[in-house]
Design a protein around this motif. Sequence first.
Motif, PDB file in Angstrom:
ATOM      1  N   GLU A 104      37.225  29.007  44.039  1.00  0.00           N
ATOM      2  CA  GLU A 104      37.550  29.475  42.700  1.00  0.00           C
ATOM      3  C   GLU A 104      36.424  30.365  42.174  1.00  0.00           C
ATOM      4  OE1 GLU A 104      40.681  28.427  41.603  1.00  0.00           O
ATOM      5  OE2 GLU A 104      40.256  30.085  40.254  1.00  0.00           O
ATOM      6  N   GLU A 115      41.513  37.198  37.415  1.00  0.00           N
ATOM      7  CA  GLU A 115      41.335  35.782  37.111  1.00  0.00           C
ATOM      8  C   GLU A 115      41.394  35.529  35.602  1.00  0.00           C
ATOM      9  OE1 GLU A 115      41.083  32.944  38.903  1.00  0.00           O
ATOM     10  OE2 GLU A 115      41.485  33.983  40.764  1.00  0.00           O
ATOM     11  N   HIS A 118      44.916  35.614  34.652  1.00  0.00           N
ATOM     12  CA  HIS A 118      45.577  34.393  35.127  1.00  0.00           C
ATOM     13  C   HIS A 118      45.284  33.221  34.190  1.00  0.00           C
ATOM     14  CE1 HIS A 118      46.178  31.174  38.439  1.00  0.00           C
ATOM     15  NE2 HIS A 118      47.301  31.381  37.774  1.00  0.00           N
ATOM     16  N   HIS A 151      39.239  27.090  35.148  1.00  0.00           N
ATOM     17  CA  HIS A 151      40.189  27.294  36.243  1.00  0.00           C
ATOM     18  C   HIS A 151      40.394  25.996  37.016  1.00  0.00           C
ATOM     19  CE1 HIS A 151      40.948  31.715  36.403  1.00  0.00           C
ATOM     20  NE2 HIS A 151      39.944  31.682  35.534  1.00  0.00           N
ATOM     21  N   GLU A 155      44.094  24.792  37.000  1.00  0.00           N
ATOM     22  CA  GLU A 155      44.781  25.084  38.265  1.00  0.00           C
ATOM     23  C   GLU A 155      44.769  23.883  39.196  1.00  0.00           C
ATOM     24  OE1 GLU A 155      43.399  28.641  40.268  1.00  0.00           O
ATOM     25  OE2 GLU A 155      43.024  29.526  38.295  1.00  0.00           O
TER      26      GLU A 155
HETATM   27 ZN   LIG Z   1      41.716  30.855  39.099  1.00  0.00          ZN
END
Ligand SMILES: [Zn+2]
Length: 250
Positions: A104, A115, A118, A151, A155
């Motif tokens: 990541e 990113e 996202h 993240h 995620e």
């Molecule tokens: Zn990510």
Amino acid sequence: MTGPGYSESMHPENPPEGYTHGENEHIENTGSGTLRAAIFGISDGLVSNLALVMGVAGGTQQSGEAVVIAGTVGLLAGAFSMAAGEYISMQTQRESMEKQLQLEREHIIAFPEEEEAHLSLLLEENGLSKKDAKDVARKVHEDVEPAVGFHALLELGIVPQQMGSPVGAAFASFAAFVVGALIPLIPWLILASALWESVIVSAIALMAVGGAVTTVTHQSAWWGALRQLAFGASAATVTWFLGRLVGTAL
Ligand SMILES: [Zn+2]
């Protein structure tokens, strides 16, 4: 970001004194995980050593000496096995998480704009307005590590600061197993022949542990207690008869 005259106490979002919500929550999370591990460790020690003790008692016409030796060795063997298993399991989990975090991190460094976009999308999916999501994502992406943290959480469902310690887990499951394994053994340490004492003490402990498990699973305590008693009693009965079978064959 931190202009002249900036100080922590001037921060408008600074929590009032005595506010420790985040800290408490962290302790609570760790606590319930430890409680869960402790209950299951005790349960493992109890069931496995009860079965062992009953098997040896059945096979040796209740020789107190044989039961104490086997029960003590079984306690240690089981505790070491649990500790090793727990250590390897946690360490593997940790390594896999760290690898995912590193991937990541590399993505965030190599493709910062993609990113950030996202993350903005993920925040929107989690209830933020488009504008707020964009603002938060931009802010978070000003530094790499906060971005990695967000993240990871959104995620992967990982909270990097909350990865448990493999050594701590190993010691905890060793101790929990010992506590459980001592229960069927203690009557034999006190009395020359303690079959029924051991059975009764273990039955009570089985029900207590089974009831305690339901504080984690949120089922009825009685259901948990009786289920655990049934499993423990079945294991002990089977090993008792197998012990007798082997004992009379020798
Ligand atoms: Zn990510």
